[in-house]
Each structure stands twice: as structure tokens, then as C-alpha cells.
Motif scaffolding. Structure first.
Motif: not given
Length: 459
Positions: A11-16, A148-154, A213-217, A253-259
């Protein structure tokens, strides 16, 4: 022998989350985060309402509370704002490392504890120290609640939901404006701070029992140090997913941090974006706090009654709550960037006009609703904009850093306000100075738009 090939259910969590509908779970998260920010807003401007009565009890002029203090700059009026600098940055970093939920609870409890201690202060230095602690906790709660709210909101309703949640801060000022007089009359100035302590403590209990907890986190951390699959399944099921219970894995599917998140603010072409955001937040924090902290005192020094001054605070912040919702709807329709390019100049115009209509009390009170709506409403719309410019792995850090650096504007504002009061420059000068800040914010925002319009999708 024919081999059976099974396909994993991923499941793509961000898309869902982007495509899901608004559910009671979303409303619960928004109410919990909003309640936290209401009390944060109450905490941060509580000194502005109490300062005149404290000064009377201690035999000091109100301007002293904005001019005298540690190193000449950390005063009772600016102490909470200094605390916010450290709270916003440290809590944002902690939330990106250990999670949103428990960082939010810890920061809210710290703010509540120091609000209680403020009510017991008997010396100038105690008052400054306790206000620093209040600001640390309140400042730490703000970026976490926004993240939190930005990561849960459609996606369709994200701007609106973030703005409604963030508008809890000015709504807290409205609560203070309409209850402050009654609390002072019954319990004297400590009543302001006792109320601001006990309510957040109750909110902490609700956060512990009801907040997720934020599901995206959680998804961003899965496969690294800890496996959060069962928690993710539970939360996605509450969000309406029928496939989550039987899913084999989850991706984001988001940017992966290298730092580290803090260093990432200045890599991958983010340095200019971050710096411009800091300028914009500096300007907005200045205007938010010079008006909220000094409006009651400036009006009373100009001859207004204490009750009228408190009502003016309530009107100013009530307009902010209403206009925040309107601007949030427009931001979802046209993008937060485009809305802000118009709202900041209008904010400057309305603020400057207030000094010329102060002599007409009824008109002035109504105009405060409009001016507060455009000024604080514009600041609220910054939240979804800054959240959209950073990926999940560094979102709390990005929001926290912008708020922390921006607090330099809020720290300057008590000193500027104290100077206006001490010099008896009057209402016109007060609002003219306040109006300069939205002009600076508009310039910074236009520069940000020109730099990012070809590589950021604001919708």
C-alpha cells in the motif's frame, strides 16, 4: 511442476491518504491538534492581558515589563517568545526523530506546568524564567500539531484542515480576550495563568488516550530501526482502508534524506527557499505579537476602559479565526501561494487604516475583526505552504526552524511596543509600525514565488 507466484500487497500510504475521504478520525485529530494550539495561543499572549494588573500590584509601569530584563532583551513580555525559539526548533527535531505524538504531549505539559508557576511568581526574575518555560512548551507544540494534521489530511482538503487547526492559536487569543476580564475580576491576574495551566493538562490526557502517531512518519521509519507495520495497519483501517489488515508492506514515495533534517534545509536547492521562509515568518511573527501583546495597553493608554480593550483583543482574533477558514478554502481552490500574494498587501492596508478610525469606537471594533482576519489569517495560511515545501522526513524540522527564526520578529515586537507606549506616540503610530511587517512579508513571498513557481506544485 508449476510454481505458484504470489504478488505482495503493498500500500502506498501517501497516495491512500491523498485520496481518502474525510472521516470522524480526521475530525478527531483536527480537534485535538486545534485544542492544543488554542491553549498555545492563550499562553503566548497571556502576559499582554495581565501586564497592567501585575504592574499595578507590583508598583511598576507597564512599559517596564517590555524594556527591563535579562541582558536588556529577555523581559516578561518577550520571555515566552524567546522560549518559543528553542521549543520550536528542538521539538521539531525531536518529532522527526522519535515521533509526533509523545513530543506533542511533552511540550503541551511543559507549557501547562510553567503557566501554573507563572501564577505564583513574586519577583521580576521569576516571571521572566517562568515565561521562558511557557514559550518553550507552547512553541514546541505548534510545529508538531501542524505536521500531524498535514500528514493525515486528504490532499483535496489539506490546506483547509491545516489552516483551521493552526487558527486555534488566534482563537486562543479570542478566548483570552473574552474571558480575561472575568478571570481578573474574580481571581486577579493569577487567574489568567491558572486557567491556562489546568486546561492544557486535561488536553494532555486526551492526547495520550486518543491521538495516533502520524502514519506517514511510521511508514518513513519502517525498515530502518523499528518495524511499525501493525500500528500502520491499525491506523489505515481507522482511515477507511479495507486492504490494510492483509497488506504485506507499506511504502511512502517521498524524497529520502541523505543528511540530517536540519542540514537538509540547505541542500537540494532548498537553501534559498528556507531563507525566504524565515524572512516571511520574521515579518508575520512581528505583526502578530506587537498587536496581540500591546493592543490592550495601547488602547488603555489612549483612554479606553479595560473591558473595551479586552473586547478589542477578542474581536481582532475572532476575525482571524473566521478569515483563516475562508483563506483556507481559497488556498485549496487556488493554492496557498496565490492567496497569500493578495492577502498580505491587504493586511498592511487594513492595519494602517485602524489608527485613523480609533475615535469611532463601534466602527473601530468592527474594523478590528477585518484587520485581524487579514493579518492573522494570512499567517495561518503560511502553515500549509511551508508544510508543502518539505518532505515528511524533515517536515517538522522545516516548520520548527521557520517558526524559531521567525520568532526574532516576535522578540523585537515587545521592545518596539514598549517604546511606542513609553514615548506616548499614540494609536496611529502603533498601527503604522505594525503595517510595515506585512509589506516585508509580501516582498519575501513574491521572491519565493518567482524562485519556486517552476519546480513546486502548490496545489
Amino acid at each position: 511442476m508449476q510454481e505458484k507466484i504470489t504478488q505482495e500487497k503493498i500500500i502506498d500510504v501517501g497516495q491512500f491518504i491523498d485520496e481518502t475521504k474525510i472521516r470522524p478520525f480526521h475530525i478527531m485529530i483536527m480537534l485535538l491538534c486545534g485544542a492544543t494550539l488554542i491553549m498555545d495561543g492563550y499562553c503566548l499572549i497571556s502576559m499582554g492581558v495581565a501586564v497592567k494588573r501585575i504592574g499595578f500590584d507590583w508598583g511598576l509601569a507597564p512599559s517596564v515589563f517590555g524594556q527591563n530584563g535579562w541582558l536588556g532583551i529577555i523581559t516578561p513580555m518577550s520571555g515566552a517568545l524567546f522560549g518559543v525559539i528553542f521549543g520550536s526548533s528542538m521539538a521539531g527535531f525531536a518529532a522527526d526523530k522519535i515521533g509526533r505524538k509523545y513530543t506533542l504531549i511533552a511540550m503541551t505539559w511543559i507549557a501547562a506546568s510553567f503557566m501554573y508557576l507563572t501564577a505564583t511568581a513574586t519577583t521580576f526574575n521569576e516571571l521572566i524564567f517562568y515565561r521562558l518555560g511557557c514559550g518553550f512548551g507552547a512553541g514546541g507544540s505548534i510545529p508538531i500539531a501542524i505536521a500531524l494534521i498535514s500528514e493525515f489530511a486528504p490532499k483535496k482538503y489539506r490546506n483547509l484542515m491545516v489552516v483551521i487547526t493552526y487558527s486555534g492559536a488566534p482563537l486562543g487569543s479570542t478566548v483570552l480576550g473574552f474571558t480575561g476580564a472575568a478571570l481578573i475580576e474574580r481571581y486577579d491576574w493569577p487567574g489568567i495563568f491558572y486557567f491556562g495551566a489546568f486546561v492544557p493538562m486535561a488536553i494532555c490526557v486526551l492526547l495520550f488516550l486518543c491521538m495516533e502517531e502520524s502514519v506517514k512518519y511510521l511508514t518513513s521509519k519502517t525498515g530502518t530501526k523499528t518495524n511499525y507495520k501493525e500500528k500502520i495497519k491499525k491506523i489505515l483501517t481507522r482511515l477507511g482502508s479495507k486492504e490494510a489488515a492483509n497488506a504485506d508492506g507499506f511504502v511512502l514515495h517521498e524524497v529520502k534524506l541523505t543528511k540530517t533534517p536540519l542540514l537538509a534545509l540547505f541542500t537540494d536547492r532548498r537553501a534559498t527557499i528556507s531563507l525566504l521562509l524565515w524572512v516571511i515568518f520574521f515579518a508575520t511573527q512581528f505583526v502578530l505579537f506587537i498587536v496581540s501583546l500591546w493592543l490592550p495597553t495601547v488602547l488603555q493608554e489612549a483612554g479606553a476602559t479595560e473591558r473595551y480593550a479586552f473586547r478589542a483583543v477578542g474581536n481582532y482574533n475572532f476575525g482571524a479565526f473566521v478569515m483563516s477558514i475562508i483563506l483556507g478554502v481559497l488556498a485549496d481552490r487556488f493554492s496557498a501561494m496565490k492567496v497569500l500574494l493578495f492577502s498580505f498587501p491587504l493586511s498592511a492596508l487594513f492595519l494602517a487604516s485602524l489608527g485613523y478610525i480609533f475615535a469611532f469606537p463601534t466602527v473601530f471594533l468592527f474594523a478590528l475583526i477585518v484587520a485581524g482576519g487579514m493579518t492573522i489569517g494570512s499567517a495561518m495560511c503560511l502553515a500549509p505552504l511551508v508544510a508543502s515545501l518539505y518532505p515528511t522526513a524533515m517536515r517538522s524540522t522545516g516548520i520548527g526552524a521557520a517558526l524559531s527564526v521567525g520568532r526574532a520578529g516576535s522578540i523585537i515586537s515587545p521592545m518596539v511596543g514598549a517604546w511606542i507606549v513609553h514615548a506616548a506616540l499614540g494609536v496611529k503610530a502603533f498601527y503604522f509600525v505594525a503595517a510595515c511587517a506585512p509589506v516585508l512579508a509580501a516582498c519575501g513571498l513574491f521572491s519565493l514565488y518567482m524562485i519556486t513557481r517552476r519546480r513546486i506544485n502548490y496545489d
